[in-house]
Design a protein around this motif. Structure first.
Motif, short mmCIF file in Angstrom:
data_model
loop_
_atom_site.label_atom_id
_atom_site.label_comp_id
_atom_site.label_asym_id
_atom_site.label_seq_id
_atom_site.Cartn_x
_atom_site.Cartn_y
_atom_site.Cartn_z
N VAL C 393 0.87 -1.18 0.00
CA VAL C 393 0.00 0.00 0.00
C VAL C 393 0.91 1.23 0.00
O VAL C 393 2.00 1.19 0.57
N GLY C 394 0.47 2.29 -0.67
CA GLY C 394 1.28 3.51 -0.70
C GLY C 394 0.97 4.39 0.49
O GLY C 394 0.21 4.01 1.38
N GLY C 395 1.55 5.57 0.48
CA GLY C 395 1.26 6.52 1.57
C GLY C 395 2.41 7.48 1.72
O GLY C 395 3.51 7.28 1.19
N SER C 396 2.15 8.55 2.46
CA SER C 396 3.13 9.60 2.60
C SER C 396 4.21 9.25 3.63
O SER C 396 3.90 8.69 4.68
N CYS C 397 5.46 9.54 3.29
CA CYS C 397 6.59 9.28 4.18
C CYS C 397 7.53 10.48 4.15
O CYS C 397 7.55 11.22 3.18
N GLU C 406 5.94 10.30 -1.53
CA GLU C 406 4.77 9.41 -1.48
C GLU C 406 5.20 8.01 -1.89
O GLU C 406 5.61 7.79 -3.03
N SER C 407 5.12 7.06 -0.97
CA SER C 407 5.54 5.70 -1.31
C SER C 407 4.47 5.04 -2.17
O SER C 407 3.33 5.49 -2.23
N ARG C 408 4.89 4.01 -2.86
CA ARG C 408 4.00 3.40 -3.86
C ARG C 408 3.64 1.97 -3.50
O ARG C 408 4.36 1.30 -2.78
#
Lengths: 569, 113, 439
Positions: C393-397, C406-408
């Motif tokens: 799952v992606g999300g901000s890091c 933003e991870s992918r």
């Protein structure tokens, strides 16, 4: 959506030239409408002032440096009560740098509905957007910084306007930015080597371009792109005695440039926190106001707007994209210093600061802001800001309104200054008896900034068809004479409606609203050279891949509201 | 570390103490044998190995992990961070004792009164 | 046919490399190969595929064995222990996205939890030092493009941040540093001659726990003051020599790690390192950057910062946010027995807290949200495995220099698994229900 009728208030709306007439304002489906039968809700505003929601053209409320200001100053949370979690209200704390929740609630309390984050480092754009997304209620937009960007320096040095424009359009799209901000042109790049540019003709190390070329070039590009807002400038030499000559030199660069946009904007240059740029003298010892000289220039040049950056005489946290300034400020006050230089783009610095009434320089700074606002001839071009939190926190706006509207209130402050005579001597404030009207205040806080931002057709006024952002203040201009009541009333809006939704009801937050975030998407002629330059530069010099640079509108923005512009030549 | 903390590899890489040869000699232990390391807070059995990034005379090094955390000073001195480094320890031979896996080590210590 | 995904973000360390390429099977379910990453990073991607992975929540039984349960039941249990507790500790947050953190914070606001992240056992002292004296810093690209003097103090990037040296610091070639490592002088200060030290031009073997003295000596030498013959095991000649090297640079960067934050003195060691950096700015340009560990510990500090104003150990138990390391910090709360319920998200205190604290976690109801089996899951009463952020799952890091990335998503998680943000969303719903709050 509910329909609302605000009855019997003293309506003040410079957009329509309404000066306190007793009128009803009707709202339906998020917009102001001409009239309304059978409203769902009626607000009795008798004895109260009704204005459009406030518009803040320059405030540091979201992003990397703001958050450094919060986290590196735990003491800032102790200067005011940390409001507890209550109903739909998040817990809210912080004083000069409030949390995102407190920022929204305090703006709402003041009747503000639109706030522009004034400095977004492009590489940190995602962070700025995450904070804005988490800030309830208020509509926002952010201005990315361009004045020290390597692409811009390079294109402008070679006079490649098409390329500069294509790059800026690309960056606005990538960062979901709203306009062109320029902070200490060239000086922050120089600061990466520990240097600065103090006049508009100081060459930028290595890049061999001058601030003069940067400012002129950015104004030209701004009009080439038909952007809603003009160039938003923090010029060189901020905060130094004698800097007003640099400021005048800079302002003169706007001469001959014509506004070119479809948003009703008439200026080509917005100079921000002009107070910090209107200093005379050669050292802090002979420091004095040159506010009159600078305001005279602005008064006679309709293509220039400014906001003041009023000093509020508080303990605060200074933060700016002007890295070298913060270093020098820290040398003066020896409090803690944070700095972040951002690769290929810009930089920033943060230093806590105490504007003390006992220090005459602070007193003079306080005088200059008020002096300039009182000398301004057109308050549609001169706006109320504190460069939050630099000259003071934004929640002091009502106190500034009091000072602007009451000579007595100003004299009361002067009388408590340790160096009253010296302060009086160094500016013309003491000789000005002008007291601004609520109409002029509404120009400075709503109609004016909305127009300068190119948002004048939707916010900042009460014309039917406009977005229903409306504040009702418990202030009766017919009967009230105590200036203290101004400060109190404008800090405690009785009702606030944002996009037709009731946010404050009888002074209580009843909704976190449905904020939106503006950004600008300009279409330019495809430019293979710039595309290639961008690709190459990311591969060689950035530490983030180009494909990981763009801010994802859907993840990081709440209700993105895109302004589409066609600038294909 | 990223291949699974319940696995033997984690024990092999973190259930160790690295020592200089001179210190190994002084302590009367043999390299690649198990030793008992004790501090004023607790004790733990780990394998003594020759310093891979040495020499560092007088200094034993146990990598970050549950074995090291049996020994460290949990006082944070009002910083929130326990004092993970610079714990004085004694190292004694314990060739017959076993190095426990991370999970066994932690569970056993938690069960003890 | 397999396909190659590019620009993938590695969810291991604070270096947050964003140039990883991953070969996945045609159906997008299997990671076949990982390119550009370091060995640890590859391991993290490949371990996601481990066949023995736990894919459903499980509750610990009386006899210590585990029994599988549903996410809904696990969420109810989590909500109950958080609501029942007087002072629930909600710890971790460093190996998950900012979105999950944010959901966790909304839960904490309602249950009056203490939010603390892994900085508390890592760079917490650094955060305190920033509050003491500030921090002149820069992004890693400034290091790449400009730095000609680099100090690694009490950190060992060769092992902990393997690609740091090639991407940003020692070897990278930037605009003003076209000759890579030849453009730079590298100094390593560490009690151990680490593998990073072997890459340095100068290695200084400081006595363990004597960083403060050596940093003070450098500051004194910078001002031209007299020094005793030896400070912290280093000769005064060497100290003057180092100062000359630093002064002679155009752009100095100090990277520092656990060697300084964990040794006695803690934040005061870092105060001194930051003050040295600030002093160096009187002669040349200098910046300092903390070598943050977990890939998103920085992000946790950021989100806590903008929502509550403090970067770690944020105590919401009184209905508003309080911050006082030593009082509101995880280990102090645990040691004093103040915590009566615990939620661990994306971290492993079972391995990384002193055992006395771990024992306290073991003794209270604890839910651990973690994709993997760890010593923490072993001492928890409920283990909720979730999709791996940055892989499934992606999300901000946020990178160690606070740059947000933003991870992918690379592959799907095993069927039926939730992400931690989704699971926390279920918990928030249950908490709302218990507290009678409208959504």
């Amino acid at each position: 959506m509910t329909s609302i009728l605000i009855k019997n208030g003293f309506v003040i709306d410079p957009v329509q030239g309404i000066r306190g007439d007793k009128m009803d304002i009707a709202i339906n489906d998020g917009k102001i409408v001409k009239n309304l039968s059978n409203p769902d809700k009626t607000i009795d505003a008798s004895g109260m002032v009704v204005m459009a929601g406030g518009v803040d053209i320059h405030s540091h409320v979201a992003g990397a440096k703001v958050n450094v200001g919060r986290t590196f100053r735990p003491e800032d949370k102790l200067q005011s009560t940390y409001a507890p979690y209550h109903g739909i209200r998040h817990m809210a704390g912080g004083t000069s740098v409030p949390t995102v929740f407190k920022t929204a609630y305090m703006y709402a309390d003041m009747g503000y509905t639109t706030v522009i984050e004034a400095a977004m480092p492009p590489l940190y754009a995602r962070h700025t957007h995450e904070e804005m997304r988490d800030t309830p209620i208020i509509d926002e937009a952010a201005l990315p910084m361009f004045g020290n960007n390597w692409f811009v320096l390079d294109y402008l040095k070679r006079g490649e306007m098409d390329n500069a424009a294509a790059y800026i359009a690309w960056l606005l799209r990538s960062t979901k930015g709203y306009g062109i901000k320029c902070v200490n042109p060239g000086g922050t790049e120089a600061w990466a080597w520990g240097l600065n540019c103090l006049s508009i003709d100081d060459p930028v190390p290595y890049f061999d371009i001058t601030p003069r070329q940067i400012v002129s070039g950015l104004m030209e590009v701004n009009e080439y792109l038909h952007l809603p807002h003009s160039l938003h400038l923090h010029s060189n030499n901020l905060g130094n005695p004698g800097n007003y000559t640099t400021t005048l030199d800079t302002l003169k660069l706007s001469e001959g440039i014509k506004p070119n946009n479809n948003f009703g904007r008439e200026q080509v240059l917005h100079h921000t926190h002009i107070q910090f740029h209107s200093y005379g003298g050669t050292t802090w010892a002979d420091f004095e106001s040159k506010g009159k000289e600078v305001m005279d220039y602005i008064n006679s040049h309709p293509a220039v707007t400014c906001d003041i950056g009023f000093v509020t005489l508080d303990e605060t946290t200074t933060m700016t994209g002007d890295g070298p300034f913060e270093y020098h400020l820290n040398k003066l006050n020896h409090l803690k210093w944070a700095n972040t230089d951002v690769e290929l783009e810009c930089g920033s610095g943060i230093v806590p600061y105490v504007y003390s009434k006992d220090v005459y320089v602070c007193g003079v700074q306080w005088s200059i802001g008020l002096e300039m606002a009182l000398l301004a001839k057109d308050h549609m071009r001169c706006y109320l800001t504190t460069d939050h939190p630099n000259a003071g926190p934004f929640w002091r706006y009502p106190r500034i309104m009091k000072w602007l509207m009451s000579e007595k209130a100003r004299n009361d402050v002067l009388a408590t200054m340790k160096n009253e005579d010296k302060v009086r001597d160094r500016s013309t404030l003491g000789s000005i008896d002008r007291e601004l009207t609520l109409y002029e205040i509404a120009q400075m806080t709503r109609a004016g900034p909305a127009k300068a931002l190119g948002l004048g057709s939707s916010v900042g006024g009460l014309v039917p068809g406009m977005q229903a952002d409306i504040a009702v203040y418990p202030y009766n201009p017919e009967t009230e004479s105590d200036p203290e009541k101004i400060e109190w009333a404008f800090s405690h809006a009785k009702y606030l409606i944002k996009s037709g939704e009731v946010i404050l009801n009888d002074g209580e937050v009843v909704s976190n609203g449905n904020k939106k975030t503006y950004w600008v998407d300009v279409k330019t002629t495809p430019n293979r050279q710039v595309e290639r330059d961008i690709d190459q530069t990311f591969v060689k010099y950035y530490t983030v891949n180009k494909n990981n640079y763009e801010v994802n509108e859907h993840e990081f923005m709440k209700n993105p509201c895109v302004v589409q512009i066609d600038a294909i030549q | 570390m990223e291949s699974g903390k319940e696995k033997e590899d984690y024990m092999k890489s973190c259930g160790i103490i690295e020592l200089d040869q001179a210190d190994i000699d002084k302590l009367g232990i043999l390299k690649n044998t198990n030793v008992c390391v004790s501090s004023k807070f607790n004790r733990v059995v780990v394998k003594a190995i020759l310093a891979t990034q040495g020499p560092h005379p007088g200094l034993g090094w146990i990598p970050m992990g549950p074995w090291a955390n049996m020994l460290v000073d949990n006082n944070t001195y009002s910083t929130g961070t326990p004092t993970f480094k610079g714990t004085p320890v004694t190292v004694e031979p314990a060739e017959d004792e076993k190095v426990l896996s991370s999970i066994d080590l932690v569970l056993k210590a938690c069960m003890e009164e | 046919m397999s396909k190659r995904l590019t620009d993938i973000i590695c969810p291991f360390c604070g270096t947050l490399c964003d140039d990883i390429e991953v070969e996945v099977s045609d159906d997008g379910k299997q990671i076949l190969e990982v390119y550009n990453s370091c060995a640890i990073g590859s391991e993290k991607f490949l371990h996601a595929q481990s066949p023995d992975r736990i894919t459903r929540p499980r509750m610990k039984q009386e006899d210590g064995s585990w029994k599988e349960t549903t996410y809904e039941e696990a969420a109810k249990y989590t909500a109950k222990i958080l609501c029942d507790a007087k002072k629930p500790l909600m710890y971790g947050w460093s190996s998950t996205s900012c979105e999950a953190q944010s959901t966790g914070h909304m839960i904490a606001e309602q249950v009056g939890g203490v939010l603390d992240n892994t900085a508390t056992v890592c760079h917490g002292s650094t955060l305190i030092a920033m509050q003491d004296v500030g921090i002149p810093s820069c992004t890693l690209g400034e290091v790449k493009n400009r730095a000609d003097r680099i100090i690694f103090w009490g950190c060992n990037p060769a092992h902990a941040h393997p690609r740091h040296m090639s991407r940003y610091s020692i070897y990278s070639r930037g605009y003003f540093t076209g000759k890579g490592s030849k453009s730079r002088k590298i100094i390593v200060v560490d009690p151990r001659p680490t593998d990073s030290a072997s890459l340095a031009d100068e290695y200084i073997q400081v006595e363990q726990g004597r960083d403060y003295e050596l940093l003070s000596a450098l500051r004194a030498a910078l001002r031209g003051a007299q020094l005793p013959d030896k400070v912290s095991g280093v000769t005064k000649e060497k100290i003057y020599e180092i100062v000359d090297i630093l002064k002679g640079g155009r752009f100095v960067v100090i990277f520092f790690g656990m060697g300084v934050t964990h040794s006695l003195g803690k934040n005061h060691n870092i105060d001194m390192a930051i003050a040295l950096t600030a002093d160096l700015n009187n002669y040349t340009k200098a910046s300092i950057i903390a070598m943050r560990g977990h890939y998103n510990v920085t992000g946790s500090g950021q989100v806590l910062g903008w929502q509550f104003g403090f970067p770690f150990c944020v105590d919401l138990s009184r209905g508003f946010a309080r911050y006082n390391p030593g009082e509101t910090s995880s280990n102090d709360l645990l040691m004093r027995g103040e915590v009566d319920g615990c939620l661990v998200v994306g971290s492993d205190p079972g391995s990384h807290f002193p055992i006395a604290s771990v024992k306290k976690i073991h003794d209270i109801p604890t839910v651990c949200i973690d994709p993997h089996t760890t010593p923490t899951t072993a001492v928890s009463t409920c283990h909720v495995p979730v999709a791996i952020v940055g892989i499934e799952v992606g999300g901000s890091c946020y990178r160690m220099d606070n740059v947000p990335i933003e991870s992918r998503k690379v592959v799907d998680p095993p069927a039926g698994m939730l992400t931690d943000a989704e699971f926390l969303g279920l918990v928030l719903k249950e908490v709302n229900h218990i507290k009678g709050v409208a959504e």
